[in-house]
Each structure stands twice: as C-alpha cells, then as structure tokens.
Motif scaffolding. Structure first.
Motif, short mmCIF file in Angstrom:
data_model
loop_
_atom_site.label_atom_id
_atom_site.label_comp_id
_atom_site.label_asym_id
_atom_site.label_seq_id
_atom_site.Cartn_x
_atom_site.Cartn_y
_atom_site.Cartn_z
N GLY A 215 0.82 -1.20 0.00
CA GLY A 215 0.00 0.00 0.00
C GLY A 215 0.85 1.25 0.00
N ALA A 216 0.27 2.36 0.49
CA ALA A 216 0.98 3.64 0.52
C ALA A 216 1.16 4.12 1.96
CB ALA A 216 0.20 4.68 -0.28
N TRP A 217 2.32 4.76 2.20
CA TRP A 217 2.62 5.29 3.53
C TRP A 217 2.86 6.79 3.42
CZ3 TRP A 217 3.01 2.36 8.11
CH2 TRP A 217 2.81 0.97 7.93
N GLN A 218 2.25 7.51 4.37
CA GLN A 218 2.30 8.97 4.36
C GLN A 218 2.74 9.46 5.74
OE1 GLN A 218 -1.64 10.68 4.10
NE2 GLN A 218 -0.95 12.51 3.05
N ALA A 219 3.69 10.40 5.76
CA ALA A 219 4.10 11.01 7.03
C ALA A 219 3.61 12.46 7.04
CB ALA A 219 5.61 10.97 7.17
N ALA A 220 3.27 12.98 8.24
CA ALA A 220 2.68 14.31 8.30
C ALA A 220 3.07 15.04 9.58
CB ALA A 220 1.16 14.21 8.21
N ALA A 221 3.06 16.37 9.50
CA ALA A 221 3.30 17.21 10.67
C ALA A 221 2.36 18.40 10.61
CB ALA A 221 4.75 17.68 10.70
N ARG A 222 1.99 18.92 11.78
CA ARG A 222 1.04 20.02 11.83
C ARG A 222 1.35 20.95 12.98
NH1 ARG A 222 -5.18 18.68 12.71
NH2 ARG A 222 -4.37 17.83 14.67
N TRP A 223 1.07 22.24 12.77
CA TRP A 223 1.11 23.24 13.84
C TRP A 223 -0.17 24.04 13.73
CZ3 TRP A 223 5.55 23.44 16.99
CH2 TRP A 223 5.51 24.38 18.04
N THR A 224 -0.89 24.14 14.86
CA THR A 224 -2.15 24.90 14.83
C THR A 224 -2.35 25.61 16.16
OG1 THR A 224 -4.54 24.79 14.41
CG2 THR A 224 -3.56 22.90 15.50
N GLU A 225 -2.96 26.80 16.09
CA GLU A 225 -3.14 27.61 17.31
C GLU A 225 -4.51 28.28 17.28
OE1 GLU A 225 -0.50 30.95 17.54
OE2 GLU A 225 -1.14 31.50 19.56
N ASN B 295 -5.63 30.57 25.19
CA ASN B 295 -4.84 30.24 24.01
C ASN B 295 -4.49 28.76 24.07
OD1 ASN B 295 -2.15 29.72 22.65
ND2 ASN B 295 -2.54 31.82 21.95
N ALA B 296 -4.56 28.11 22.91
CA ALA B 296 -4.13 26.71 22.82
C ALA B 296 -3.24 26.57 21.61
CB ALA B 296 -5.34 25.79 22.69
N THR B 297 -2.07 25.94 21.80
CA THR B 297 -1.12 25.72 20.72
C THR B 297 -0.85 24.23 20.61
OG1 THR B 297 -0.11 27.83 21.28
CG2 THR B 297 1.12 26.39 19.81
N ASN B 298 -1.04 23.70 19.44
CA ASN B 298 -0.94 22.26 19.24
C ASN B 298 0.06 21.92 18.15
OD1 ASN B 298 -2.24 20.17 17.04
ND2 ASN B 298 -2.27 19.32 19.09
N TRP B 299 0.93 20.92 18.41
CA TRP B 299 1.68 20.35 17.29
C TRP B 299 1.42 18.85 17.26
CZ3 TRP B 299 5.14 16.56 18.42
CH2 TRP B 299 5.73 16.55 19.70
N SER B 300 1.45 18.32 16.06
CA SER B 300 1.10 16.92 15.87
C SER B 300 2.03 16.32 14.83
CB SER B 300 -0.34 16.77 15.36
OG SER B 300 -1.25 17.43 16.20
N ILE B 301 2.34 15.04 15.00
CA ILE B 301 2.99 14.29 13.93
C ILE B 301 2.18 13.03 13.71
CG2 ILE B 301 5.34 15.17 14.20
CD1 ILE B 301 5.92 12.72 15.95
N GLY B 302 2.21 12.53 12.50
CA GLY B 302 1.38 11.37 12.22
C GLY B 302 1.91 10.54 11.08
N ILE B 303 1.44 9.30 11.05
CA ILE B 303 1.79 8.40 9.96
C ILE B 303 0.50 7.72 9.51
CG2 ILE B 303 2.35 6.45 11.50
CD1 ILE B 303 4.76 7.17 8.78
N ASN B 304 0.28 7.73 8.20
CA ASN B 304 -0.94 7.13 7.65
C ASN B 304 -0.58 6.01 6.71
OD1 ASN B 304 -2.47 9.12 8.95
ND2 ASN B 304 -2.21 10.53 7.24
#
Lengths: 429, 429, 429
Positions: free
Chosen positions: B326-336, B368-377
C-alpha cells in the motif's frame, strides 16, 4: 432490485424536504411569544425508505426520519398479503383514521396538513387487517401499493393499536388501554363511465379506546408554534373515541379534499401516591373533552395535468434549454380547530384570587384557531417540487398578560394572529 | 445503480472510523481534569451515504451519522445543476467557509482537523448558489462531484443560512438573524504547464450575519476535551463576521494545506424577563469578541504516490501474499487558537472578593491553545486507512485551583499540557 | 451487488420485529409495580443492515437499530481477513463472551435471551483478533460469514475493548480501565461421521478488566421490567472478571443450548470532591460482588426440519393456496440469575432505624429471579417468523411496602411473580 420471477423485490426510495419560514408582523411587543418568532431554515423530513417483497406475498418497509433534529422511526412493518380482501399488517405505520394523514408527505398540497390530522395519532404500533373489493364496474383487480389501499372501489382497515397520543409518534406506550382504529373508503363511481365523478372518494375513519393515565398531546400552528398544551398533571384517562368523515374529488386539473374530525376523551388531573407495595394514581379532577376540527383544501393545476391524491406528474419535466416548465399548481385552504371550553375550567375555590387550571391554562392554550392559506406549487418533474405558501391563523384565547413586576395576571387575551410565509424544496423518489 | 441513459443514478457509499485514544501523563494530580482523562475506543464516524442524480441535472444526498453515541443528520440536500456557472443547492450541508472543513472526513491527514475549522459552523441549513468557470488554459470542462467544486480553475459559493453556532451541527435555529456565507477558490496555474504549481489552490471564505440571542459554542482539544466554554447566561448577539484566507499546494508526493481564521462576534450576558404578553430578553453586559486561529499541515507520501486533497490512492493495494504494502504517508502540523482577552473580563464591583465572569470563566476556558502533531498514515488501499498520531497541546489559562475545603479559589492557572496518542482504522468507499 | 471477480460486494439486509406483551394477573393491588404493568405493542428491533467486502479480504458492516424508540448504533466494524487463522476486526460489535448473545437476534428461540447474557456487555468497542482452524476430519475449509466464526472445527476470539457496562451498548466509555474479552469454541466431532454429535458445540468465554468509576448496569425480566438497579452513588470499580462455559447440541429437529455465567466485580459507593486543580473521586464503601446466572433452552422442530443455531429453514414456504404450512418449532427454557447478598448490605450505624443501602436497595432490586418459558415458533418461510411465548418469573426480594402515610417502610418483600404472554412477528433477510 428484483428477482427473476418477481417474487422477491428490494426498493430504495427517499424524501428530502428543506423548508424556510418567514414570520410577518411578529415583532409586535404584545405578541404572546415575546420578542418575535424565529425565522428559520429547517430540514422538515429526511427519509431514506427501504421496502421490499419476500416470497411474493409478504411486503415490508423500514422508514426512519432524520428531519427536525431527531432520528426517529416512522414506519416499520410486515404485511402478509396472501388474501386481497384480508391482508394482515403488523408493526408501526400510519393510524388508519385521518384522510390527510394517509396522504403521502411528498404529495401534500400545503407544507403542513390541516388541523383535523392533529386530533388523531400520527404513527401507531399494532396489528391491522385490511383489504379491498372490486366494484360493480371493475373487471381487473390491481394490487395497490400501500397499506391503506386507495382502492379501485372499496377498501377497509381495522386494527388494534397502542393508542398513541394525538399527533404523536411514540414507541413506548404508557397506557394499558389499547385502541381500535378503523376506516372504510370507496370510489363509488370508479369505472361507471361518469367522467366528472370517477375521481370522487368518500369514507369515514374512527377509533375507540379506553386509555388510562396516558400522556397528553400538544397542538401546533401552521408556523409550527405550540398553540395548545395541557397542564402538567393532566392525563388522557377514560373512554376516548374519534369520528372522521372524509372525502376527496379529483376531476382533471381540479382537486378538492376535506375532512371533519370529532374527538371525545376523558381528561383527568392526577397525582401518584404510594400505598401498599407501590405507586397508585389518584384522580383529583376529571372532565369529558369534546374537540372538533375541519379542513377544506382546493387546488388547480394551471398547466393542465391531472390533479391526484398522489400529487402531480408534469407532462414535460423542467428543462430551461428546451423551454419546458414542468407543472404549476395553485391552492387554497380553510381549516379550523376548537377545544372544549370545559378544559379551561378554573377549579380554584370560589373567591380565590389565583386561578387553578387543572386541565389547560387558557393563558397558554388557545380555545380556537382558524387558518386560511394560499399556495403555489411548482413540480419541476415528478421528483422535485418547489412550494410557497402564505398562512394566516387567528386565535381565541391562548395569551396572558404580565404586570410591571413580571408576574402573570389573571387576564386571558387572544394570541396575536400568526402570519407566516413558508417555502419548501422537495426531492422525492 | 444507473439508468441506461445515465440521467438517473443511485449510489450507496459508507464511512466507518474506529478510533483509540491514549493520554500520556494524564495522571498528574494537578491536571485540571482531575483524576485523569479517559483512554478510550470510540466510533468517530459511522455514515451510510445515499446519493444520486435525477433527471440528469438534479443531484441529491442523504448522510446521517451514527458515531459518537448519537444519530444525527449531517447532509441532506438537493442541488439543481442546470447551469454550470450557477447551480442552486438547498438543504443541509457543509458551511462554505473553512478549507479544511470542506475536505472529506475520509481524506483528513490527521484524525481531527486544525483549530480554524472550529471558528465556523460545521453543517448549516439554507440555500446556496455555486458555480465554476474554466481558466485560460483549460479546454474541456469536467463536472465536479461535490457541492464545493474544487474546480479546474475557479469556483464560488454564496448562500444564506441559519447561521449555526461555531463548530455546530444543529437543526433548530434559535436565532432570527440569518447569515450570509461565501467562498471563492482557484487553481490559478491549472493547465498552465508549470508542474510545480499545477496543484496550488488559493481562496478565501467568510461570513456575515447578525445573530440575536443565539446559543454559544464550545471548543475542543485534539484529544476531544472541552477547552473553552462560555458562561451559561452568555449569548452570541450582534454583528458577527469571519474571514478565512486559505490555500493548499500538492506537488507529487508532497502536500501543504493551511488557513487562517479571524472571527468577530458580539457577545452578551442576557436574562429573560416577562413583560406585557410574554418574555423579553434583557442584556446585562456585552462585548465584541475577536478570535483568531491558524493551521499549517505538511505531508509526504513516502511510497511516492500523488498527494491530493482527496487523499492518497496506493499504486498497489496491500497484499501480504504478494509483498504489496500500500501507501505510507508522514505528516506534521502546527495549529493555534486564541480567544479575545475581553471575554474573560471580571464584571464584579471593584473591591469585590468574588469575581463575576459574565462571558467566560478563565478558570474553565483557555485563552490560548497551541498544538503540534505528527502522524503516519498507512493506506492499505484506496478504501482502508490506518492512522497513528501524536498530539501535544499547551494552554494559557483554563485552569482553577480548589482550596482544602473544596472551594474554587480566584487563582487562574494554565491547564496541564495535553499529550495524546491516537489511532484510527478507517473504511471508506 | 457484486463485482465480476467477487472481490467487491455490497449487501443490504434487514430485520423487523414487532412484539406484543400481555401481562397476566398484574392488576394485583399488592403488585410492587403498583396499578399494573403496561400491556403494549413495541418495535423491538428495526435494523437496516449494510455490509460488504472490499479488495477480497476486507469485510465491513454498519447496522443501526431504530427499535424501542431510539436510534442507536449496534455494529460498525472493519474486519481484515488476510489470514484465516488471524483476522483483525476493529470497531463496534458483539462482545465475544456469551454464546446466546452471539446468536443472531433473528434466530432466537424465545423473544428475549436468557439471564446469562445480561451479565456481560451487549456491544463493545475495540479491536479483536480472531481465527479458525480445521479439525482432523475436515478436508475443505469454508469462509464463515460472521465475526464469531461458528467454525467447522475450532475458532477463537480475543480482543481489547472499552469494557461496556453489563447488558449495555454505549458509545462513550466513562472508564479508563480497558477490558480483555476472549472466547474459544469448537465442534469437536464435526466431520467425524458420528451423526448424533456432529452438531455438538462447546466453548468458554470470559473477560478480565479493571474498570474504575464506571457506570452501573440494570437488569430486566422476560417482560422487560427492571428487576435490579444499583444505588445512584454506586459504581463498578476494581477488578472485574467473567467466566462463561457454554454449549449447544443440534441433532436433526432437536436443539439444546445452554450456558453458565459467573461474574465478579468490585462495587464502590463513591462521591466526587474538588481538591487541587479539579474533581477527585472518593470511595465511601466498597465490596466484591459475585453473581451467577444460567440458562438451558430446548427446542424441537415439529415439522421435521433441521434445528440450527442460525434458525430453521422450512422445507416448504407457507402457501395457503397449496396447502404448505412452513415449519413449526416448540421450545422450553429454564433460566436463573442470582445477585450477591452483600450488595444489599445495610451500612447504617447499628441501631439506626433507617437503613442505608450503599450498593443496592433490596426493596427495589431482587436477590434472585427464576424464569421458565414455553414457546411455539412458526417459520412461514426462512424470512418470516411468528413467535408466541409464555414466561413466568418468580423473585426473591425486590419489593417494598408503604405505610398508610405513603412512606416506604424497612420491610423487604418478594416481588410479585411476573406472568407474561408475548408474541412477535419478524421479518429478516
């Protein structure tokens, strides 16, 4: 989807109604609803409809509804149709009483049905025998599609049901006393060769039951505002019966449908006391309530197509590129509902300065509502309909007055006239 | 299922998302949520999706959701698509404001969307004109599948809606004041022959309305914990508008999506008094609230497939017997997200020892809320996706302190950082 | 609907059960339920069932239920079946513990399952590994249809779940402490050539978890009346495990199914106090509760068809015109449930005149219920079944007595015997 011999069928159909309400003159500071009614868009009905046939003679149907912010079951039944004159349906379906209730929600002439439908259950749970018979002029018998069999000549339904509250669609009955509901309907001149009255249908529906300690209904205006509610300790209790003479007449593009409803029910103001090993109900006040309502709706298909109880099928589907405009229908309605004056009785001791309304408070519940409506329906094709109505409803009673301290006074006033312009976009298939 | 000429179509599709949440470091006795957050398995979305086409030009869709322990309607609409540049949709569907909201729930890069989507309605009810236009480099026009028409070149949506509460999906509006919502989106270089920017899309969405006496929203963290709620007597009341500049850029396996949200709304602390014939609303305190939020999400398909707004289509479906992965995807996010400090105003008299928070209590609602996330799909195939994310969210404010007698003190502290590891197994088709 | 190579499938099925309850001897003034139980028609189950296969090895299913006046999700899962001996299912489905719970609702011998099923979750959310193995006498392997794989020879299931409350089907777990649920089941003589025991299946299920501060269950009689509820401050808290030995034996028209349930759980009477930055739970009283239940159901197909765990398939479908009468089945059942006497402990100070029941009030919750039932089932065809049962349940405890002032006294009496005649019309396909 269908098996090769046609004995097994599976159908998926659907209904979506997106409505808009705009209230006119509702900013009146003396309006009983206060600062104004809420103009709004709502999803009135959103229904995926699953139905089918098994083993040739057994029909079934499952229809939930996702409109109005709730997910509720409307229809779920099995219908054993081995004999055309005596089919047995069991489950949840429309109560076989009011003619307009039995009209499909997709075929309504106005956005909302007239007042008579509110004096009977909407859906009820039980078992029903039903059948149809050929008339003297008929030669071939057709199998009608739905439970209520708007027949070639004559059809009947009779069943025993939970006896759901008026206008209600509930799934957990609170009362022991089941209800018999029945209806007979005929097209007396179907096939007789008299064009004008081929489409005349007449019938009568009714019910008889003995509910005890049953929940009370509320009633709503054309604008879907509550206009009548009972006191919180009131219960439907004692013998209850309804009579619904009903008729329609479709002749070419012209259509007329009307019915009258008379309802009598025992109403009791009750409380619960604990004695022996459990709770028992004690009645403090009781009365017999007689209500009535009627409705007459006339419509005309301006583009000449046939007007029917099942709606209008445009000769040409709307297609702006080919100059096809679908079908246009104009309609007018008059409907009234009146509640027994005895339910507004003040049971306080004579001379008491504060009234006690054991059954219904006349400052919150109207004695009488009279509605007239005009409307125009555009059938783009047999699946899409755009509707626009204007409804005006005047009331007797149903309003109260607060003094400068914010206390409710004893005065009873008429609720302000409700004027509502409403529209619908409908997809049905 | 399709008719022979293709004018009538009926589709059944579905979406199932089974999620697991595991909170790290949540047993901290100083955690504002007390004894620890609930690690849990939930059904996030369970959606049978019915849609179809009638008479070639009319699309419809019905989509309830059975996830999260409720049965709610998400989509139900008719879309009259006679003209490509001016289609008319009516019913309930996604509010045309936030870019990430308009991304299909089955195509999300992380389990939950970023904070900007929470500052606008989720679904809204109303009527919307929408259309698309060809660019200078396009020759053939394609009919896009969904309402928001991520177009070949340029698309717009503009409609009038109930003005549902932020982040909300309600069916019974409580406010008279309708809301205009609009959005325009373009792929400026589509077809221009510049590979790198073919997949660049930019746009702006927004809304303008005048809600009165409208319910207040709540906002949630990545771990689906409430982080902001209003005081119980607070209402959204007065002019409200939102601006959402937005863009995405997909270039081969690389994807970037981001948006900024600015929201201004009147907020009032209100009570109801009875005068004349009914209840009237009185405003005790009011303010203008300015909130903002932003989100940037980057992702890369490790196995080289194209990254798109609609998700990833693996070159080879997972098959352990043939060595296909299949396919593998890596991701990162910053949201506030940041809330206006004025909504935490203490309206008590100067010198009073007990604060009165008319709009929002800073001991319960974060500033205030600051979020960072990393993920693998892992896309096993185009229908099955397994996701694993780690999200860390730090807060300003939002926490209170109890003294030894269990009484809430006046101190405002920062809520403990939320650390959550979450996973999803998804089937969509 | 199926793709040409069979790798993609989409199925629609359904289940409708319309039930009627008639309580005998329930007008006894000493009945603990007061003025009588409510005879009623209800829609017990109304389920549209969507399922399918994607990419040959991935099964999914979505099944909401609209019966009992609610719209709830029952099943929603994906099952990755790449390996026959180790499939991975994730989502919401039946807890793999009780044998009778795993029997399809459409195949039940009586309207309601026996008491043992009530001591375990109904549906649970989580992830489960499951597989099946061939026996020494099998040559061909078949792919079984459902998650629990009533196998040719041997099957197992083991998973980690939210640990839903007994008899429960909830979607938002309130407890951190997940639960392991497992089951193994075999047909030891399948294919061995011994006719009498070919259809013998034996197995054992169970669970182990450590719920904290979890909601308490309620238990119901055959007539669907609540017979046991916990005190409002009681919580399931501490280690909990269950053991369910189980077996069935089908031999031609004869069928026998039975299981035993033992359940041990910590129960705590808790309150919430605020300290530090939030609420914390404090236990005032706690106990270890040991409950057990068992059930034996025997049935015989009078018309000679095979009796199976999946129901009865009539040799000839009912057709009154051809003198075909479907299949008739007679059945009898004995089932009992007993609750730990320690949960009825009075924690009031010695000498106090008013008891304090920290866990369960013996005047409202029974100590023991013993039920016997007889029934007759008419399978008109494999899709339609009409059932009629008589159930009689006697109780120990569970009743209170009110004095003449309506005050509950300290006396504990046995609840009146429940006698209920109930019927069902069922359509399933």
């Amino acid at each position: 989807v269908e098996s090769k011999d046609g004995d097994f069928k599976l159908n998926f159909r659907g209904l979506v109604q997106a409505d808009g309400y705009y209230f006119v003159d509702d900013e009146d500071p003396n309006n009983v609803n206060g600062d104004g009614l809420v103009n709004r868009f709502i999803m009135r009905r959103v229904r995926p409809i699953f139905s089918g046939t098994l083993w040739k003679d057994i029909d079934w149907r499952i229809m939930p509804d996702f409109g109005m912010g709730a997910a509720r079951l409307f229809d779920a039944y099995a219908d054993l149709r081995y004999f055309r004159s005596a089919s047995l349906a069991a489950g949840k379906f429309k109560a076989p009483i009011s003619l307009e209730r039995l009209q499909s929600a997709s075929a309504l002439t106005f956005l909302e049905r007239g007042f008579p439908t509110q004096l009977a259950p909407n859906r009820d749970i039980g078992a029903m025998l039903h059948g149809e018979f050929d008339g003297p002029w008929e030669t071939e018998s057709t199998r009608s599609y739905n439970l209520y069999q708007f027949p070639e000549f004559l059809a009947y339904q009779v069943g025993i049901f939970d006896g759901t509250v008026n206008n209600g669609n509930i799934d957990s009955p609170t009362t022991d006393g089941k209800q018999v509901e029945a209806r007979i309907f005929a097209h007396p001149f179907k096939g007789a060769g008299l064009d004008a009255v081929e489409g005349l249908g007449v019938g009568i529906g009714g019910s008889w039951g003995h509910p005890n300690d049953s929940a009370t209904p509320t009633y709503a205006t054309a604008g879907q505002q509550t206009m009548f509610k009972y006191a919180s300790a009131a219960r439907i209790d004692g013998t209850q019966y309804r009579i619904y003479p009903q008729a329609y007449w479709y002749w070419g593009p012209f259509g007329l449908i009307g019915e009258y409803a008379f309802s009598q029910a025992g109403v009791a103001n009750q409380s619960t006391v604990n004695t022996g090993t459990g709770p028992h109900t004690v009645t403090k006040y009781s009365t017999i309530e007689n209500d009535y309502a009627w409705n007459v709706t006339a419509s005309y298909v301006l583009t000449g197509e046939d007007n029917t109880f099942q709606g209008v099928r445009p000769r040409h589907a709307f297609n702006p590129f080919e100059g096809k405009w679908g079908a246009w229908q104009a309609a007018a309605r008059w409907t009234e509902i009146a509640f027994d004056s005895d339910v507004f009785r003040n049971v306080a001791k004579p001379g008491s300065s504060t009234p006690i309304y054991a059954f219904a408070d006349p400052r919150q519940a109207v004695r009488n509502a009279t509605n007239w409506s005009i409307g125009i329906n555009w059938w783009l094709n047999q699946n899409v309909k755009i509707m626009a109505d204007y409804n005006q409803t005047s009331f007797q009673g149903g309003g109260g007055v607060y003094d400068s301290k914010g206390t409710l006074t004893n005065d009873v006033v008429d609720r302000a006239t409700e004027k509502v312009f409403d529209t619908r976009i409908q997809v049905s298939f």
